[in-house]
Design a protein around this motif. Structure first.
Motif, PDB file in Angstrom:
ATOM      1  N   ASN A  89       0.826  -1.214   0.000  1.00  0.00           N
ATOM      2  CA  ASN A  89       0.000   0.000   0.000  1.00  0.00           C
ATOM      3  C   ASN A  89       0.853   1.253   0.000  1.00  0.00           C
ATOM      4  OD1 ASN A  89      -2.540  -1.028  -0.181  1.00  0.00           O
ATOM      5  ND2 ASN A  89      -2.828  -1.205   2.033  1.00  0.00           N
ATOM      6  N   ASP A  92       2.202   1.585  -3.380  1.00  0.00           N
ATOM      7  CA  ASP A  92       1.137   1.838  -4.336  1.00  0.00           C
ATOM      8  C   ASP A  92       0.620   3.262  -4.248  1.00  0.00           C
ATOM      9  OD1 ASP A  92      -2.217   0.720  -4.940  1.00  0.00           O
ATOM     10  OD2 ASP A  92      -0.593   1.018  -6.382  1.00  0.00           O
ATOM     11  N   LEU A  93       0.528   3.760  -3.008  1.00  0.00           N
ATOM     12  CA  LEU A  93       0.015   5.112  -2.806  1.00  0.00           C
ATOM     13  C   LEU A  93       0.855   6.118  -3.584  1.00  0.00           C
ATOM     14  CD1 LEU A  93      -2.258   6.287  -1.033  1.00  0.00           C
ATOM     15  CD2 LEU A  93      -0.497   6.931   0.596  1.00  0.00           C
ATOM     16  N   LEU A  94       2.160   5.896  -3.582  1.00  0.00           N
ATOM     17  CA  LEU A  94       3.054   6.831  -4.251  1.00  0.00           C
ATOM     18  C   LEU A  94       3.160   6.575  -5.745  1.00  0.00           C
ATOM     19  CD1 LEU A  94       5.768   7.182  -1.552  1.00  0.00           C
ATOM     20  CD2 LEU A  94       4.854   9.093  -2.851  1.00  0.00           C
ATOM     21  N   GLY A  95       2.573   5.465  -6.192  1.00  0.00           N
ATOM     22  CA  GLY A  95       2.614   5.185  -7.614  1.00  0.00           C
ATOM     23  C   GLY A  95       3.849   4.419  -8.055  1.00  0.00           C
TER      24      GLY A  95
ATOM     25  N   SER B 555       4.789  14.336  -2.437  1.00  0.00           N
ATOM     26  CA  SER B 555       3.422  13.901  -2.752  1.00  0.00           C
ATOM     27  C   SER B 555       2.545  15.137  -2.723  1.00  0.00           C
ATOM     28  CB  SER B 555       2.948  12.855  -1.742  1.00  0.00           C
ATOM     29  OG  SER B 555       2.744  13.447  -0.479  1.00  0.00           O
ATOM     30  N   ARG B 572      -4.224  13.526  -7.809  1.00  0.00           N
ATOM     31  CA  ARG B 572      -3.429  13.061  -6.671  1.00  0.00           C
ATOM     32  C   ARG B 572      -2.069  12.560  -7.146  1.00  0.00           C
ATOM     33  NH1 ARG B 572      -2.149   8.360  -3.932  1.00  0.00           N
ATOM     34  NH2 ARG B 572      -2.718   7.233  -5.840  1.00  0.00           N
ATOM     35  N   ALA B 573      -1.010  13.301  -6.785  1.00  0.00           N
ATOM     36  CA  ALA B 573       0.351  12.874  -7.143  1.00  0.00           C
ATOM     37  C   ALA B 573       0.940  12.124  -5.970  1.00  0.00           C
ATOM     38  CB  ALA B 573       1.208  14.087  -7.511  1.00  0.00           C
ATOM     39  N   GLY B 574       0.556  10.848  -5.855  1.00  0.00           N
ATOM     40  CA  GLY B 574       1.139  10.005  -4.815  1.00  0.00           C
ATOM     41  C   GLY B 574       0.755  10.345  -3.398  1.00  0.00           C
ATOM     42  N   HIS B 575      -0.215  11.246  -3.238  1.00  0.00           N
ATOM     43  CA  HIS B 575      -0.557  11.701  -1.883  1.00  0.00           C
ATOM     44  C   HIS B 575      -1.624  10.804  -1.253  1.00  0.00           C
ATOM     45  CE1 HIS B 575      -0.192  14.854   1.136  1.00  0.00           C
ATOM     46  NE2 HIS B 575      -1.490  14.684   1.352  1.00  0.00           N
ATOM     47  N   ARG B 590      -9.372   8.126  -4.451  1.00  0.00           N
ATOM     48  CA  ARG B 590      -7.969   7.852  -4.721  1.00  0.00           C
ATOM     49  C   ARG B 590      -7.693   7.709  -6.210  1.00  0.00           C
ATOM     50  NH1 ARG B 590      -4.128   3.240  -1.925  1.00  0.00           N
ATOM     51  NH2 ARG B 590      -2.880   2.976  -3.800  1.00  0.00           N
ATOM     52  N   GLY B 593      -2.092   8.111  -9.558  1.00  0.00           N
ATOM     53  CA  GLY B 593      -1.111   9.194  -9.688  1.00  0.00           C
ATOM     54  C   GLY B 593       0.246   8.751  -9.198  1.00  0.00           C
ATOM     55  N   LEU B 594       1.267   9.567  -9.473  1.00  0.00           N
ATOM     56  CA  LEU B 594       2.650   9.268  -9.149  1.00  0.00           C
ATOM     57  C   LEU B 594       3.222  10.463  -8.407  1.00  0.00           C
ATOM     58  CD1 LEU B 594       4.615   6.955  -9.810  1.00  0.00           C
ATOM     59  CD2 LEU B 594       5.249   8.181 -11.871  1.00  0.00           C
ATOM     60  N   GLY B 595       4.055  10.228  -7.425  1.00  0.00           N
ATOM     61  CA  GLY B 595       4.659  11.341  -6.688  1.00  0.00           C
ATOM     62  C   GLY B 595       5.468  12.247  -7.594  1.00  0.00           C
ATOM     63  N   LEU B 598       9.645  11.815  -9.290  1.00  0.00           N
ATOM     64  CA  LEU B 598      10.066  10.435  -9.468  1.00  0.00           C
ATOM     65  C   LEU B 598      10.364  10.122 -10.932  1.00  0.00           C
ATOM     66  CD1 LEU B 598       7.527   8.700  -7.050  1.00  0.00           C
ATOM     67  CD2 LEU B 598       9.984   8.971  -6.706  1.00  0.00           C
TER      68      LEU B 598
END
Lengths: 125, 691
Positions: A89, A92-95, B555, B572-575, B590, B593-595, B598
């Motif tokens: 998780n 995953d949250l951060l992608g 994020s 949402r960028a990884g947040h 949700r 997205g990606l932080g 990165l």
């Protein structure tokens, strides 16, 4: 709370790095050192086994980011396996699944390493 | 006050002596017998002399012992001689016959009186001075012995007189033995000589010799069969006894004194040196608490050491560890009595560090002309010296060395080395102290800097919440240290749209805070011109990529609220996801997205999606950073999404502010006293309805 250990195994040309415990800002330097050593020995196929990883913070994630470019430049990769739900998780949250291959178990990951090696050879050929 | 007392005493004694004198005059001219008169007379005389005693004693109590006391006494004896000389003109040589009651002429009475007074005064003065000298640094029994002496002296004086004993009774003479024995005993107490300076000791030899001689002469003059003794005894027999034995005591005591002082002379210089060393050590230990500047300190240590040891030269070598290559830098930081070059030559030649197995032990070179390490220096013109090196130790680490030289070969003995080592120990403490204080000051300075940084970062957060009638907003952010990496902000884009941003820079503390400031800049710069949250994140990702280091990322969650349409569009960028409560139903929003930081386009853009919420009245949107969810108790339990969700759903009638406060309170209560440290941020947004 701040227990963290890194163990290494070799399987053919893949280094399996086993993480154990809590990976945070305090313990991240340990992992950093391991990766530095691996790169010095030109071992670019790295599989990170997260089976015993209890927790990972942004500092831990940063370690992988720091070495990713260099590893991929040398035709290697950092792949992950055996993540717990909680750890997955966080990734995953951060992608992170967009950037890294994350597998259920080690075997699957190893197969993929070999596949990509073969496909590289094919490309060259 | 004191003066009045002394004048009173003098007056009283004068009156008493005068009365006795008048009595004697009358008695010699008029024949009369009053029973008990002699006793009364003696009592009066006793009181008169006691007044003299107390008069003299007032002065003696506070004076420091020096040959001056002896000088005073000597002067008194000479004056007494003068008086005796004068009196010899006043009294004729009467035959010594104690049986006959003699009638004395007025002149004789006068002569007797001045002799009695002078010798009585001298005896009392001598008694007081001997007492002061004997009781210097006294041991347990000294005072007792002196009291015994006083007691027996007085006892004998009165017992061996016609008052108590008829003439011819020789038993009374026995009481003189304890007196003599006690005089000899107290004469051994010459401790006061030891602490005099060498010069004072020499003076003492002469003065004591003269005093002893004077007292011998006086004793001879008042010997029992002399003329003078007859007159003195006639005046007052107890007084005569007291005077005779006081003179004897003086002769014996000061005889011991000059002999003792003579024997102390050869070691006087060494004793002075030891006292000086002690004094120097005292000075040095005071340095520890008073001097903190390093250079001043090492210069003082060097100077004091040179003086204390009577060294030809002293220098201090200091080892400063250089972090980069791990080697020590060795440098001579202070020197006295020697040039830097010579000191360096000697330091290097002595091989203190290299040639030493145990660096906590001192090194001594007895003769640098002969020692194989240093004999080459003779050719280079270095004088003949002995060299001693002692280590400067701090917590068993070698922080430097103290070098000392003496102008003679074999100039250092064990006690010299002991003093050097003690000085070095004190020096080490002082140096360490000054370094600790320096570090402490630096720490204090940094602490102040951090407080300033904290204030400045506080100002980067919204100072005011947007005043939009359709919504209620409440928010808080608390960094884990003085500064942190969490960020939230609001921006009014136009009459209908408001931008809401929340972000979390990876890591904590100062480095995260710097990135946080950059993120704010990017937010304020880009949001006004951008109508799509995803678009903003793509541009922000590009803007940050240049400055974020490889290990860091951010994020971000950006939402645009449209007041007219009642919509909230989120990217949402990884947040952390948004908690959305609508009509009692809780949903976790949700979008993929990606932080930030990165990866770059096109990967970033392809991974990011948008989601639009159509808000109903009283809908709640909770934005937060992972510090809320991951807040930990002592036992490791996490606050978690469930707890947060429960609070959000608890009371539908709560205002945004009430909900925020509740969550804030419960999170911090949950953390309690555990050592959990992470930046914590929360925004509560309540949609009230379209206008």
């Amino acid at each position: 709370m701040n227990e963290f250990k890194v163990r290494q195994r070799q399987k053919e040309n893949i280094t399996i790095v086993e993480l154990q415990g809590y990976l945070d800002a305090h313990t991240a330097p340990i992992l950093e050192q391991s990766f530095e050593d691996l790169l010095k020995e030109h071992r670019y196929n790295i599989l990170v086994n997260c089976k015993n990883l209890e927790y990972i913070s942004s500092a831990g994630l940063g370690v992988f980011m720091a070495f990713l470019d260099e590893v991929r430049k040398n035709n290697g990769d950092i792949k992950f396996s055996n993540m717990s739900v909680k750890i997955f998780n966080i990734f995953d949250l951060l992608g992170f699944p967009v950037l890294y291959e994350i597998y259920k178990d080690e075997q699957e990951a190893i197969v993929n390493f070999l596949d990509s090696r073969d496909s590289d050879k094919k490309k060259k050929a | 006050m004191k003066y009045i007392k002394r004048i009173v005493l003098l007056l009283v004694s004068a009156i008493l002596f005068g009365s006795v004198f008048i009595l004697d005059v009358i008695h010699s001219t008029v024949e009369f017998e009053i029973p008990g008169l002699p006793y009364i007379r003696e009592i009066i005389l006793l009181i008169a002399f006691l007044c003299i005693y107390f008069f003299l004693r007032q002065q003696e109590l506070l004076e420091k012992i020096s040959p001056r006391q002896l000088t005073k006494l000597l002067v008194a004896t000479f004056i007494s001689f003068g008086v005796l000389a004068v009196s010899s003109f006043l009294v004729k040589g009467h035959g010594y016959n104690s049986d006959v009651t003699v009638h004395f002429s007025y002149r004789e009475l006068y002569g007797m009186f001045i002799v009695a007074f002078a010798l009585g005064f001298l005896s009392i003065l001598s008694y007081l001075i001997v007492r002061q000298l004997v009781l210097f640094k006294r041991k347990k029994w000294t005072l007792q012995i002196f009291y015994f002496y006083t007691f027996f002296l007085l006892l004998y004086s009165y017992v061996n007189s016609p008052l108590v004993v008829r003439n011819g009774d020789s038993l009374s003479g026995i009481w003189s033995f304890p007196v003599v024995i006690l005089i000899v005993l107290i004469s051994f107490r010459q401790t006061w000589i030891v602490v005099l300076s060498k010069r004072e000791k020499i003076t003492t030899i002469f003065l004591a010799f003269l005093l002893s001689a004077s007292f011998i002469v006086t004793s001879a003059l008042v010997r029992p069969d002399s003329n003078l003794s007859f007159y003195l005894r006639s005046y007052s027999a107890p007084l005569y006894n007291f005077v005779f034995y006081s003179m004897l005591c003086g002769a014996i005591y000061f005889g011991f004194t000059w002999i003792s002082a003579l024997f102390h002379l050869p070691t006087a210089e060494l004793f002075e040196r030891k006292q000086f060393e002690l004094h120097s050590l005292h000075n040095l230990s005071r340095l520890v608490t008073q001097v903190f500047d390093f250079q001043q300190l090492v210069t003082s240590v060097t100077q004091i050491t040179k003086e204390a040891c009577g060294a030809r030269s002293v220098w201090l070598e200091f080892y400063k560890p250089i972090e980069q290559d791990g080697n020590n830098s060795v440098s001579i930081v202070a020197s006295a009595g020697i040039s830097m070059q010579d000191a360096q030559m000697l330091s290097q030649a002595s091989l203190f560090i290299q040639g030493h197995s145990d660096l906590s032990k001192p090194l001594v070179i007895d003769d640098i002309w002969r020692d194989r390490r240093t004999k080459h220096l003779r050719r280079q013109g270095v004088e003949r010296l002995s060299l001693a090196v002692v280590p400067l130790l701090s917590h068993r680490n070698l922080i430097g060395a103290l070098y000392a030289t003496k102008s003679v070969a074999e100039g250092f003995f064990q006690d010299d080395i002991d003093v050097l080592m003690t000085l070095a120990d004190h020096g080490s403490i002082a140096i360490e102290n000054s370094q600790l204080i320096e570090k402490s000051l630096e720490r204090e300075r940094l602490k102040q800097e951090m407080l300033v940084a904290q204030k400045m970062q506080q100002r980067l957060f919204p100072q005011m919440l947007p005043d939009v009638p359709e919504i209620e907003i409440s928010a808080f952010s608390a960094p884990s240290y003085e500064v942190g990496g969490d960020y939230y902000d609001f921006v009014v884009l136009d009459e209908s749209r408001v931008g809401i941003g929340i972000a979390d820079v990876s890591g904590k503390g100062v480095s995260a805070a710097f990135y946080m400031a950059e993120v704010k800049g990017i937010f304020l710069a880009l949001t006004p011109a951008i109508s799509s949250p995803k678009d903003f994140l793509v541009r922000a990702n590009f803007a940050l990529s240049g400055s974020l280091d490889k290990k860091s990322f951010v994020s971000f969650l950006y939402g645009i609220l449209d007041r007219k349409n009642g919509t909230l569009t989120i990217a949402r960028a990884g947040h952390c996801p948004v908690l959305y409560l609508s009509n009692g139903k809780l949903e976790i929003i949700r979008p993929n997205g990606l932080g930030l930081g990165l990866t770059q386009e096109p990967v970033f853009g392809e991974a990011t999606e948008e989601r639009t919420l159509h808000l109903q009245n009283d809908d709640l949107c909770i934005f937060f950073t992972d510090g809320i969810i991951e807040a930990r108790k002592e036992n490791g339990e996490e606050f978690g999404m469930e707890r947060l969700s429960e609070i959000v759903q608890r009371k539908r009638e709560w205002s945004a502010e009430e909900l925020k406060q509740t969550i804030q309170r419960e999170v911090f209560e949950f953390i309690g006293s555990s050592s959990y440290k992470d930046d914590v941020t929360l925004i509560v947004l309540k949609w009230l309805g379209k206008n």
